[in-house]
Each structure stands twice: as C-alpha cells, then as structure tokens.
Design a protein around this motif. Structure first.
Motif, PDB file in Angstrom:
ATOM      1  N   UNK A   1       0.834  -1.213   0.000  1.00 49.67           N
ATOM      2  CA  UNK A   1       0.000   0.000   0.000  1.00 49.67           C
ATOM      3  C   UNK A   1       0.864   1.257   0.000  1.00 49.67           C
ATOM      4  N   UNK A   2       1.936   1.224   0.773  1.00 53.45           N
ATOM      5  CA  UNK A   2       2.768   2.415   0.948  1.00 53.45           C
ATOM      6  C   UNK A   2       3.830   2.584  -0.132  1.00 53.45           C
ATOM      7  N   UNK A   3       3.984   1.593  -0.975  1.00 55.04           N
ATOM      8  CA  UNK A   3       5.021   1.656  -2.012  1.00 55.04           C
ATOM      9  C   UNK A   3       4.744   2.748  -3.039  1.00 55.04           C
ATOM     10  N   UNK A   4       3.508   3.226  -3.096  1.00 52.43           N
ATOM     11  CA  UNK A   4       3.183   4.333  -4.007  1.00 52.43           C
ATOM     12  C   UNK A   4       3.624   5.676  -3.433  1.00 52.43           C
ATOM     13  N   UNK A   5       3.887   5.701  -2.124  1.00 49.77           N
ATOM     14  CA  UNK A   5       4.298   6.935  -1.444  1.00 49.77           C
ATOM     15  C   UNK A   5       5.804   6.980  -1.249  1.00 49.77           C
ATOM     16  N   UNK A   6       6.392   5.818  -0.939  1.00 52.04           N
ATOM     17  CA  UNK A   6       7.828   5.742  -0.639  1.00 52.04           C
ATOM     18  C   UNK A   6       8.541   4.900  -1.691  1.00 52.04           C
ATOM     19  N   UNK A   7       9.606   5.440  -2.236  1.00 55.80           N
ATOM     20  CA  UNK A   7      10.379   4.695  -3.236  1.00 55.80           C
ATOM     21  C   UNK A   7      11.090   3.490  -2.625  1.00 55.80           C
ATOM     22  N   UNK A   8      11.546   3.674  -1.382  1.00 56.66           N
ATOM     23  CA  UNK A   8      12.245   2.591  -0.691  1.00 56.66           C
ATOM     24  C   UNK A   8      11.328   2.012   0.378  1.00 56.66           C
ATOM     25  N   UNK A   9      10.581   0.988   0.011  1.00 55.90           N
ATOM     26  CA  UNK A   9       9.655   0.336   0.932  1.00 55.90           C
ATOM     27  C   UNK A   9       9.933  -1.161   0.907  1.00 55.90           C
ATOM     28  N   UNK A  10      10.306  -1.713   2.061  1.00 56.30           N
ATOM     29  CA  UNK A  10      10.728  -3.104   2.134  1.00 56.30           C
ATOM     30  C   UNK A  10       9.863  -3.871   3.122  1.00 56.30           C
ATOM     31  N   UNK A  11       9.452  -5.066   2.727  1.00 53.59           N
ATOM     32  CA  UNK A  11       8.737  -5.971   3.622  1.00 53.59           C
ATOM     33  C   UNK A  11       9.752  -6.918   4.241  1.00 53.59           C
ATOM     34  N   UNK A  12       9.794  -6.953   5.567  1.00 58.92           N
ATOM     35  CA  UNK A  12      10.739  -7.832   6.232  1.00 58.92           C
ATOM     36  C   UNK A  12      10.621  -7.745   7.732  1.00 58.92           C
ATOM     37  N   UNK A  13      11.003  -8.806   8.398  1.00 64.53           N
ATOM     38  CA  UNK A  13      10.970  -8.870   9.852  1.00 64.53           C
ATOM     39  C   UNK A  13      12.324  -8.416  10.390  1.00 64.53           C
ATOM     40  N   UNK A  14      12.355  -7.255  11.002  1.00 62.48           N
ATOM     41  CA  UNK A  14      13.625  -6.665  11.439  1.00 62.48           C
ATOM     42  C   UNK A  14      14.193  -7.311  12.692  1.00 62.48           C
ATOM     43  N   UNK A  15      13.472  -8.279  13.285  1.00 60.31           N
ATOM     44  CA  UNK A  15      14.079  -9.045  14.364  1.00 60.31           C
ATOM     45  C   UNK A  15      15.041 -10.086  13.792  1.00 60.31           C
ATOM     46  N   UNK A  16      15.012 -10.250  12.484  1.00 61.27           N
ATOM     47  CA  UNK A  16      15.935 -11.137  11.780  1.00 61.27           C
ATOM     48  C   UNK A  16      17.181 -10.331  11.405  1.00 61.27           C
ATOM     49  N   UNK A  17      18.326 -10.625  11.977  1.00 65.45           N
ATOM     50  CA  UNK A  17      19.544  -9.858  11.694  1.00 65.45           C
ATOM     51  C   UNK A  17      19.863  -9.753  10.210  1.00 65.45           C
ATOM     52  N   UNK A  18      19.519 -10.775   9.448  1.00 67.85           N
ATOM     53  CA  UNK A  18      19.830 -10.771   8.017  1.00 67.85           C
ATOM     54  C   UNK A  18      19.102  -9.646   7.290  1.00 67.85           C
ATOM     55  N   UNK A  19      17.891  -9.330   7.745  1.00 67.29           N
ATOM     56  CA  UNK A  19      17.111  -8.264   7.108  1.00 67.29           C
ATOM     57  C   UNK A  19      17.798  -6.912   7.322  1.00 67.29           C
ATOM     58  N   UNK A  20      18.194  -6.636   8.549  1.00 63.26           N
ATOM     59  CA  UNK A  20      18.865  -5.367   8.849  1.00 63.26           C
ATOM     60  C   UNK A  20      20.232  -5.293   8.170  1.00 63.26           C
ATOM     61  N   UNK A  21      20.925  -6.407   8.165  1.00 62.13           N
ATOM     62  CA  UNK A  21      22.247  -6.435   7.540  1.00 62.13           C
ATOM     63  C   UNK A  21      22.166  -6.137   6.052  1.00 62.13           C
ATOM     64  N   UNK A  22      21.090  -6.601   5.406  1.00 62.87           N
ATOM     65  CA  UNK A  22      20.955  -6.439   3.955  1.00 62.87           C
ATOM     66  C   UNK A  22      20.765  -4.984   3.538  1.00 62.87           C
ATOM     67  N   UNK A  23      20.272  -4.137   4.456  1.00 62.43           N
ATOM     68  CA  UNK A  23      20.014  -2.740   4.077  1.00 62.43           C
ATOM     69  C   UNK A  23      21.121  -1.797   4.536  1.00 62.43           C
ATOM     70  N   UNK A  24      22.084  -2.325   5.308  1.00 61.34           N
ATOM     71  CA  UNK A  24      23.196  -1.473   5.744  1.00 61.34           C
ATOM     72  C   UNK A  24      22.759  -0.370   6.677  1.00 61.34           C
ATOM     73  N   UNK A  25      22.351  -0.729   7.881  1.00 60.55           N
ATOM     74  CA  UNK A  25      21.781   0.258   8.809  1.00 60.55           C
ATOM     75  C   UNK A  25      22.782   1.349   9.200  1.00 60.55           C
ATOM     76  N   UNK A  26      24.074   1.060   9.086  1.00 63.58           N
ATOM     77  CA  UNK A  26      25.078   2.066   9.452  1.00 63.58           C
ATOM     78  C   UNK A  26      25.162   3.207   8.441  1.00 63.58           C
ATOM     79  N   UNK A  27      24.432   3.087   7.327  1.00 61.42           N
ATOM     80  CA  UNK A  27      24.435   4.148   6.316  1.00 61.42           C
ATOM     81  C   UNK A  27      23.373   5.217   6.563  1.00 61.42           C
ATOM     82  N   UNK A  28      22.517   4.992   7.559  1.00 62.43           N
ATOM     83  CA  UNK A  28      21.443   5.947   7.844  1.00 62.43           C
ATOM     84  C   UNK A  28      21.871   6.913   8.941  1.00 62.43           C
ATOM     85  N   UNK A  29      21.439   8.166   8.799  1.00 65.13           N
ATOM     86  CA  UNK A  29      21.718   9.158   9.838  1.00 65.13           C
ATOM     87  C   UNK A  29      20.909   8.877  11.102  1.00 65.13           C
ATOM     88  N   UNK A  30      19.644   8.483  10.910  1.00 63.26           N
ATOM     89  CA  UNK A  30      18.764   8.183  12.041  1.00 63.26           C
ATOM     90  C   UNK A  30      17.936   6.948  11.716  1.00 63.26           C
TER      91      UNK A  30
END
Length: 219
Positions: free
Chosen positions: A39-68
């Motif tokens: 539903x939100x993919x029409x509003x946000x270009x970067x919209x990902x479905x995933x369970x963030x309690x899974x380390x692999x999901x967070x690792x795949x997006x490179x969380x250290x690249x975000x300011x916040x």
C-alpha cells in the motif's frame, strides 16, 4: 538532507516517515506486513517488507548508512528491544525508539537506544496543560518549569506596542513570535502594535503564563 530509516508502519511510523519525506529527507520504510508495504510503495520509493528481528534483514540494508533509525513499533515491546539492540550492534549511528512506559524507556536506553520518545504520554501531557488553563492554544515543554505557549493577547493590549506594555517586566515572559491567522511574525520588534486577533507565542515559567492567560477573555 538526512538518510532516515523507519521501522514499523503503524499510524505513528507512517506519519513520521511521510513528514520526514516532506521535509526533503531520503526515507526508507520497513514493516513485516507485506500488504501494508504494498500500500505504501506508491508513497515511498524505498519500501521493504521484512521482519527486522531477523539480523539478516537489517544487515541487507546497511543500517550504518542511515543518519537516524526510528523504531516505531508500539505493540510488541520485545520486538522493539530486539531491533534496537541489533541496530546498535550493526553500527547504526543514531537510534530513536518508541516506548509507552518509563520502565520500557529504561530498558531501551540500557541496550543502546540514543533517544526514547513517549508519543502517548507527550500528547496526554500537552492536552492536560492546554485544558487545565485558560486559552492555551499550543504548548511545548522545555524543562519542568519552563515552556513555550501560544495564547491570545489581553484585549487591553490592542493598539499598544510591546515596549509600551513592557511585557517582560510586567508579566515575566518573553514574546518570541506573534501569530495572526496563518501569518507569523518571528522575533517581533518592540514597536509592534497589537491587533485584536493576535496570538502571542511566549516562553516563560508555566505559572507566569497561566496567570497571563487567565487575563484574556477569548472564550
């Protein structure tokens, strides 16, 4: 422009992400609900479905690249704890997590959250202050005894200037802006003369503002 990650697309997370995007930031959103992300993919270009309690999901997006990184999960506190911890372990620069209770905030800070916010409590406190006193239109707490308030002017001020009224000496508050409808005059000069529909944005101790607001007659 900042790079923002918002985890959890409930009402709070969605509004937060939209406002961050409106302000010109680069925003990525994540939620484990695939239909919600669709539903939100029409509003946000970067919209990902995933369970963030899974380390692999967070690792795949490179969380250290975000300011916040915002953790806007409210219903499942254990998930919020786990995600906050994983973000810090993976080198997230700044993590802001949601809490509903002070005890939750203590746990979030202990595991690395840089900042914790209480949206429900903040709204409740804001409403309590606004409706406890006369004619408080808006309120932002700075410290336990000092806040910013929006209040109407005293009717007798119409046509008089800030200097003539001697607001600071007479009422122990500082005027930081004047509002009239949608128009805002920040840091008004001392020779500004008040109009009947003016509101003033003042900074001062709550007890002084309450005393001043009680003198207004705008019911």
């Amino acid at each position: 422009m900042k790079s923002i990650l918002v985890i959890g697309m409930g009402t709070l997370g969605c509004h937060l992400a939209q406002k961050m995007q409106e302000l010109g930031n680069d925003v990525m959103i994540i939620d484990k609900d695939e239909e919600r992300i669709q539903e939100l993919s029409t509003i946000f270009n970067d919209a990902i479905a995933g369970d963030c309690t899974n380390p692999a999901v967070l690792k795949s997006i490179g969380v250290n690249n975000f300011d916040i990184c915002f953790v806007a999960i409210g219903e499942n506190f254990y998930s919020s704890l786990e995600i906050t911890s994983l973000l810090k372990e993976m080198g997230a620069t700044y993590v802001v997590s949601k809490a509903k209770q002070s005890r939750q905030a203590d746990f979030l800070k202990k595991i690395g959250a840089d900042e914790v916010f209480f949206p429900e409590r903040e709204i409740a406190e804001n409403l309590a202050v606004r409706y406890n006193a006369t004619n408080i239109f808006d309120y932002i707490e700075l410290t336990s005894d000092c806040s910013i308030f929006e209040i109407p002017i005293i009717p007798e001020w119409v046509g008089q200037s800030i200097i003539e009224i001697n607001v600071r000496q007479q009422y122990y508050v500082n005027i930081i802006a004047i509002k009239n409808g949608e128009h805002i005059d920040p840091m008004p000069q001392g020779d500004y003369r008040f109009l009947a529909d003016d509101h003033i944005v003042v900074i001062g101790k709550s007890k002084h503002v309450f005393k001043l607001s009680a003198k207004t007659s705008h019911e």
